[in-house]
Motif scaffolding. Structure first.
Motif, PDB file in Angstrom:
ATOM      1  N   ALA A 661       0.834  -1.201   0.000  1.00 20.29           N
ATOM      2  CA  ALA A 661       0.000   0.000   0.000  1.00 20.29           C
ATOM      3  C   ALA A 661       0.875   1.261   0.000  1.00 20.29           C
ATOM      4  N   PHE A 662       1.987   1.206   0.789  1.00 22.13           N
ATOM      5  CA  PHE A 662       2.906   2.359   0.823  1.00 22.13           C
ATOM      6  C   PHE A 662       3.524   2.616  -0.552  1.00 22.13           C
ATOM      7  N   LEU A 663       3.973   1.561  -1.231  1.00 22.57           N
ATOM      8  CA  LEU A 663       4.593   1.748  -2.535  1.00 22.57           C
ATOM      9  C   LEU A 663       3.585   2.222  -3.584  1.00 22.57           C
ATOM     10  N   HIS A 664       2.314   1.749  -3.479  1.00 22.07           N
ATOM     11  CA  HIS A 664       1.281   2.222  -4.414  1.00 22.07           C
ATOM     12  C   HIS A 664       1.034   3.719  -4.227  1.00 22.07           C
ATOM     13  N   ARG A 665       1.048   4.161  -2.948  1.00 18.46           N
ATOM     14  CA  ARG A 665       0.848   5.590  -2.696  1.00 18.46           C
ATOM     15  C   ARG A 665       2.051   6.409  -3.168  1.00 18.46           C
ATOM     16  N   ALA A 666       3.254   5.880  -2.922  1.00 16.82           N
ATOM     17  CA  ALA A 666       4.462   6.657  -3.200  1.00 16.82           C
ATOM     18  C   ALA A 666       4.872   6.603  -4.665  1.00 16.82           C
ATOM     19  N   LEU A 667       4.697   5.441  -5.313  1.00 20.78           N
ATOM     20  CA  LEU A 667       5.220   5.273  -6.665  1.00 20.78           C
ATOM     21  C   LEU A 667       4.148   5.012  -7.711  1.00 20.78           C
ATOM     22  N   GLY A 668       2.949   4.578  -7.279  1.00 24.12           N
ATOM     23  CA  GLY A 668       1.892   4.267  -8.238  1.00 24.12           C
ATOM     24  C   GLY A 668       2.169   2.972  -8.975  1.00 24.12           C
ATOM     25  N   GLU A 669       1.687   2.891 -10.226  1.00 24.67           N
ATOM     26  CA  GLU A 669       1.899   1.684 -11.029  1.00 24.67           C
ATOM     27  C   GLU A 669       3.396   1.440 -11.242  1.00 24.67           C
ATOM     28  N   PRO A 670       3.814   0.152 -11.279  1.00 20.98           N
ATOM     29  CA  PRO A 670       2.980  -1.067 -11.292  1.00 20.98           C
ATOM     30  C   PRO A 670       2.662  -1.624  -9.922  1.00 20.98           C
ATOM     31  N   TRP A 671       3.029  -0.889  -8.857  1.00 20.12           N
ATOM     32  CA  TRP A 671       2.723  -1.407  -7.525  1.00 20.12           C
ATOM     33  C   TRP A 671       1.214  -1.393  -7.321  1.00 20.12           C
ATOM     34  N   PRO A 672       0.633  -2.517  -6.886  1.00 20.50           N
ATOM     35  CA  PRO A 672      -0.832  -2.694  -6.925  1.00 20.50           C
ATOM     36  C   PRO A 672      -1.559  -1.941  -5.823  1.00 20.50           C
ATOM     37  N   ASP A 673      -2.807  -1.632  -6.120  1.00 24.34           N
ATOM     38  CA  ASP A 673      -3.733  -1.081  -5.131  1.00 24.34           C
ATOM     39  C   ASP A 673      -4.244  -2.246  -4.284  1.00 24.34           C
ATOM     40  N   VAL A 674      -4.031  -2.175  -2.979  1.00 18.28           N
ATOM     41  CA  VAL A 674      -4.454  -3.284  -2.103  1.00 18.28           C
ATOM     42  C   VAL A 674      -5.491  -2.804  -1.092  1.00 18.28           C
ATOM     43  N   SER A 675      -6.248  -1.764  -1.469  1.00 19.95           N
ATOM     44  CA  SER A 675      -7.353  -1.330  -0.617  1.00 19.95           C
ATOM     45  C   SER A 675      -8.429  -2.398  -0.582  1.00 19.95           C
ATOM     46  N   ASP A 676      -9.373  -2.264   0.349  1.00 24.01           N
ATOM     47  CA  ASP A 676     -10.455  -3.247   0.450  1.00 24.01           C
ATOM     48  C   ASP A 676     -11.206  -3.379  -0.873  1.00 24.01           C
ATOM     49  N   ASN A 677     -11.569  -2.236  -1.466  1.00 22.40           N
ATOM     50  CA  ASN A 677     -12.346  -2.283  -2.713  1.00 22.40           C
ATOM     51  C   ASN A 677     -11.570  -2.958  -3.832  1.00 22.40           C
ATOM     52  N   TRP A 715       6.280  -8.026 -11.454  1.00 19.37           N
ATOM     53  CA  TRP A 715       7.613  -8.478 -11.899  1.00 19.37           C
ATOM     54  C   TRP A 715       8.017  -7.700 -13.154  1.00 19.37           C
ATOM     55  N   PRO A 716       9.329  -7.296 -13.235  1.00 16.35           N
ATOM     56  CA  PRO A 716      10.448  -7.651 -12.346  1.00 16.35           C
ATOM     57  C   PRO A 716      10.626  -6.701 -11.170  1.00 16.35           C
ATOM     58  N   GLU A 717       9.750  -5.692 -11.030  1.00 12.96           N
ATOM     59  CA  GLU A 717       9.914  -4.694  -9.972  1.00 12.96           C
ATOM     60  C   GLU A 717       9.890  -5.330  -8.583  1.00 12.96           C
ATOM     61  N   ALA A 718       9.269  -6.508  -8.467  1.00 11.86           N
ATOM     62  CA  ALA A 718       9.172  -7.149  -7.155  1.00 11.86           C
ATOM     63  C   ALA A 718      10.542  -7.408  -6.543  1.00 11.86           C
ATOM     64  N   GLY A 719      11.583  -7.557  -7.377  1.00  9.35           N
ATOM     65  CA  GLY A 719      12.939  -7.784  -6.854  1.00  9.35           C
ATOM     66  C   GLY A 719      13.467  -6.627  -6.036  1.00  9.35           C
ATOM     67  N   ARG A 720      12.864  -5.461  -6.180  1.00  9.93           N
ATOM     68  CA  ARG A 720      13.321  -4.280  -5.433  1.00  9.93           C
ATOM     69  C   ARG A 720      12.459  -3.992  -4.214  1.00  9.93           C
ATOM     70  N   LEU A 721      11.579  -4.904  -3.863  1.00  6.68           N
ATOM     71  CA  LEU A 721      10.666  -4.651  -2.747  1.00  6.68           C
ATOM     72  C   LEU A 721      11.428  -4.302  -1.477  1.00  6.68           C
ATOM     73  N   ASP A 722      12.456  -5.114  -1.126  1.00  8.71           N
ATOM     74  CA  ASP A 722      13.180  -4.876   0.127  1.00  8.71           C
ATOM     75  C   ASP A 722      14.045  -3.628   0.053  1.00  8.71           C
ATOM     76  N   GLU A 723      14.388  -3.226  -1.161  1.00 15.51           N
ATOM     77  CA  GLU A 723      15.163  -1.994  -1.316  1.00 15.51           C
ATOM     78  C   GLU A 723      14.276  -0.765  -1.177  1.00 15.51           C
ATOM     79  N   LEU A 724      13.092  -0.829  -1.809  1.00 15.73           N
ATOM     80  CA  LEU A 724      12.202   0.332  -1.823  1.00 15.73           C
ATOM     81  C   LEU A 724      11.391   0.464  -0.538  1.00 15.73           C
ATOM     82  N   ALA A 725      11.010  -0.650   0.018  1.00 12.21           N
ATOM     83  CA  ALA A 725      10.198  -0.648   1.244  1.00 12.21           C
ATOM     84  C   ALA A 725      10.679  -1.786   2.129  1.00 12.21           C
ATOM     85  N   PRO A 726      11.858  -1.640   2.713  1.00 11.73           N
ATOM     86  CA  PRO A 726      12.420  -2.731   3.526  1.00 11.73           C
ATOM     87  C   PRO A 726      11.539  -3.031   4.731  1.00 11.73           C
ATOM     88  N   GLU A 727      11.539  -4.292   5.101  1.00 10.34           N
ATOM     89  CA  GLU A 727      10.749  -4.676   6.277  1.00 10.34           C
ATOM     90  C   GLU A 727      11.399  -4.131   7.540  1.00 10.34           C
TER      91      GLU A 727
END
Length: 829
Positions: A661-677, A715-727
């Motif tokens: 949700a944070f990456l969708h707000r900050a970067l938009g597509e292709p990071w998915p919208d994970v709101s309830d709707n 994909w392939p952006e998923a490989g940067r998940l921990d870089e862009l939004a580390p746990e």
């Protein structure tokens, strides 16, 4: 010439206001071949314009009227002026009756008759001119006839003279459609008409759920009695329908005048009686047929109930018919004018002056409110299924046209492109509503030609059904009831249109009537609801029969007419006949369907295979292994009902959703919208194979939400998940601290001593979003919040140090935290 009755009439015309405008009309026709005549009622345009046109041409002049009663009256009036019987120089044609011959030069017809002739031969052989009367009424047939005549003049008959006559405004619009026809405005010479306002007494309602109230009809009758007492001459009262005419006429029993009803259902003799002065004063109680076209001599007072019948259609429920509506101001003025034709008069309006100011200025054109099935078939038969290419005063509503085409397609009358089929031409040839024509054609084979024609005539003439029972109505007209004359003529006409013959079966009248009705209106086949008294139609509309009807409780009905009042749960059946399930399936075969239904009900997936006739469920069985797509849809509905909380959200799944949700707000597509709707809308995408195994809330609890959410990673952006939004993030002390992504900005909650030496907090999402630091005391209580660490060390830290170092003396509180070594615990010696 001396022997020409038309020339004799024009040489010494009666003293009517239109006489002074005949020269302008003739001049306009000679110059342009078209003209628009605007003249108020009573000016004599229907009487004198047709002879003036006939004197210009060699062929026949066809004059249209909107109603059969007006056709006969106009022909009779003009024939009398010529000193001839009807059928010589002047004749008429209405549906099922023609009085015209080889010598006829002026023929009055209904608009529907002219439409049939145009569809049969657009050249109109033998016709030199067409006069369209009362075009201001904006009836659907009139609008269409005008449009077709414009096309005929443009493509086939440029010599065809066309005159449009109107009693009210819109003359310029009509003239524009006719290619800029000259407009001749004939002023009227009506006598003054006094207005008498007669609002309802306090506490009296005009209408209720059953229609107009008896108290309102009492009020109208009282106004008639008052007009008789206060005014000379005859009284003309306007009511909206036949039933109301009869109700007021009955209430006038005993008045010192002849009470004459007037409406289209009356026999010709009774209509003539209402239009002919007698030895005594008259009270003519009429529907809107006397509003225009007709001359009712002797009238010096008008009583106006202020209501009329207008077509309305509920396209969603498939219910169409006439409803009672308030008149427009234009119609009210036209009705009032009937009192001022022969001398000063008065109009008694059964409403208040304040109400009058809020009436609509003009009536709505039928094309905007009526059922358009016949209209759609007419233009398809003409070769123009798209109405936008026709010279119509107003284009039809798109939704109504779509509903009409759907109906015609179901009848096999048009193809996928809207073009007429051979079946459609056969239906159009009948000259009835397409649904009734279909019932006539198919019913003849099932119940015999004669009986099919009888039932269709019953429906087309709108014969009243006592207790809504059409079978009883059929038996009544066969015995010679009040509607039998019109019904018998219509039966004969329909029987004559059938080619060949149908032997029929041994069905009784009860179910034979029901079958023909069902063939006409398969969407109105109704079955009794289990354990109730109400019915469900195949269209999905609920319905009830009137109290005391002999139809109550029958398992199946074929409904010919029903109406649903605003706010009512069910429609009220006005006419119907018994039916059996077998005949219902035969008549509505296109409505039969077998479907798998998978639904979420009471916390679980319920899968059934249903057989239904439209909305009526005939049978249902359980499906052990429903299609995954249907299950997915049901589970999605279940999640809408139960909420996403019904899924087992582990801590890891919740954390991943928050990071996405944070990456969708900050970067938009292709990071998915994970709101309830968004998750509910795309449930098949991310829950994937898990859905097919779900049968209830217990199964939902077994779904691995973390695995499901990972399907949404791009994909392939998923490989940067921990870089862009580390746990987690490593702080100077060496600790790996979890980032909280639950809020609008990611938060790092860490003890202050662990970040000594940090000049600035890390930034996430490719440096776009700074971490918000929640700096904690040694007891892990908030000491400060900052996203600008450098500023905090300079401005905020000295105050925090002063407040906390006395409370926590064993911990490090250096003067310069930017150079001090970070610590995880207490300061070492």
């Amino acid at each position: 010439m001396p022997g020409d009755p038309i020339q004799r009439l024009l040489a010494e015309p009666p003293s009517l206001p239109v006489r002074d405008g005949l020269g302008d009309i003739v001049a306009g026709l000679r110059a342009a071949g078209t003209a628009v005549v605007q003249a108020p009622p009573g000016t004599g345009k229907t009487t004198l314009v047709p002879p003036a046109v006939a004197a210009l041409v060699d062929g026949t002049v066809v004059v249209t009227q909107p109603r059969r009663i007006a056709v006969r009256a106009a022909a009779r009036r003009l024939a009398q002026l010529l000193g001839e019987p009807v059928g010589e120089t002047v004749g008429y044609s209405v549906r099922g009756e023609r009085r015209a011959g080889a010598r006829t030069r002026i023929e009055f017809v209904t608009t529907g008759v002219l439409l049939r002739r145009l569809q049969g031969d657009a050249d109109l052989p033998g016709v030199s001119a067409v006069v369209l009367d009362e075009v201001h009424e904006r009836q659907l047939d009139s609008d269409l006839t005008l449009a077709l005549l414009v096309e005929v003049r443009a493509t086939l008959r440029p010599d065809l003279i066309v005159v449009a006559m109107s009693a009210t405004v819109e003359a310029e619009r009509t003239a524009s459609l006719l290619g800029g026809a000259p407009v001749v405005d004939v002023p009227g010479s009506l006598h003054p008409v006094a207005e008498v306002w007669c609002p309802l007494p306090s506490g009296v309602r005009r209408a209720d759920d059953r229609g107009l109230t008896p108290q309102f009809l009492d009020h109208v009758a009282a106004c008639v009695r008052r007009a008789l007492a206060e005014q000379p001459g005859d009284v003309l009262a306007f009511l909206p329908g036949v039933a109301e005419v009869g109700g007021v006429a009955a209430r006038l029993s005993g008045v010192d005048a002849d009470v004459r009803p007037l409406h289209g259902r009356l026999a010709h003799r009774d209509q003539d009686l209402a239009l002919t002065p007698g030895d005594r004063r008259r009270v003519v109680v009429s529907t809107a047929v006397a509003e225009s076209s007709l001359t009712v001599p002797g009238v010096r007072a008008v009583v106006d109930a202020g209501l009329s019948r207008a077509p309305r259609t509920d396209h969603r429920r498939g219910l169409a018919g006439l409803v009672t509506v308030g008149v427009s101001r234009a119609a009210a003025e036209q009705r009032a004018g009937r009192a001022g034709r022969e001398g000063p008069g008065a109009v008694y309006r059964c409403w208040s002056e304040a109400e009058h100011a809020h009436l609509p200025a003009h009536p709505e054109p039928e094309i905007a409110t009526a059922d358009l099935t016949s209209f759609a078939l007419e233009i398809a038969t003409w070769g123009s299924p798209d109405p936008s290419g026709l010279a119509l005063m107003d284009q039809p509503p798109a939704a109504a046209m779509a509903a009409a085409r759907t109906t015609l397609s179901g009848l096999g009358a048009v193809d996928d492109n809207g073009s007429v089929t051979e079946r459609g031409r056969e239906i159009a040839r009948i000259g009835a509503d397409p649904r009734l024509a279909r019932a006539l054609l198919d019913g003849a084979e099932a119940v015999g030609v004669r009986r099919a024609a009888e039932v269709v005539a019953l429906l087309s003439e709108d014969v009243r059904a006592p207790g809504a029972d059409l079978v009883a109505a059929l038996r009544a007209v066969r015995r010679g009831g009040p509607d039998s004359a019109a019904w018998a003529a219509a039966t004969q006409r329909f029987e004559a249109t059938l080619r060949g013959s149908g032997a029929g079966t041994g069905l009784s009248d009860d179910v034979a009537v029901g079958l023909v009705v069902a063939l006409a209106h398969p969407g109105r086949i109704a079955r009794l609801r289990p354990g109730g008294t109400a019915y469900l139609m195949t269209s999905g509309t609920g319905a009830v029969v009137p109290a005391g009807s002999g139809l109550a409780g029958l398992p199946w009905l074929a409904v010919a007419d029903a109406d649903r009042r605003p706010g009512a749960r069910d429609a009220t059946v006005r006419s119907a006949a018994p039916l059996s399930e077998d005949l219902a399936l035969e008549a509505a075969s296109a409505w039969w369907q077998e479907a798998d239904q998978v639904e979420w009900s009471d916390g679980r997936v319920v899968a059934r295979r249903t057989v239904s006739l439209g909305a009526i469920e005939l049978s249902s069985t359980t499906i052990p292994d429903p299609a995954p797509a249907l299950v997915a849809t049901a589970v999605r509905e279940g999640l809408r009902q139960e909420g996403l909380a019904a899924l087992p959200w582990s801590e890891a799944a919740t954390a991943l959703r928050e990071r996405l949700a944070f990456l969708h707000r900050a970067l938009g597509e292709p990071w998915p919208d994970v709101s309830d709707n968004a998750l509910l809308a795309g449930v098949e995408t991310w829950l994937g194979p898990e859905l097919a195994r779900v049968r209830g809330t217990r199964d939902l609890r077994r779904v691995d939400v973390l695995v499901a959410l990972r399907r949404l990673l791009p994909w392939p952006e998923a490989g940067r998940l921990d870089e862009l939004a580390p746990e987690r993030v490593q702080v100077p002390s060496g600790s790996h601290v979890r980032i909280d992504y639950a809020g609008d900005q990611p938060v790092l909650a860490v003890r202050l001593q662990e970040v000594f030496g940090w000049a600035a907090a890390p930034r996430l999402a490719d440096g776009r979003v700074p971490l918000l630091l929640h700096l904690l005391s040694p007891a892990r209580r908030p000491a400060a919040v900052t996203a600008d660490l450098a500023s905090f060390w300079t401005n905020g830290y000295p105050q925090v140090r002063a407040e906390l170092r006395g409370r926590y003396p064993k911990h490090a509180w250096p003067d310069d935290p930017t150079t001090a070594p970070p610590t995880r615990g207490v300061r070492r010696s």
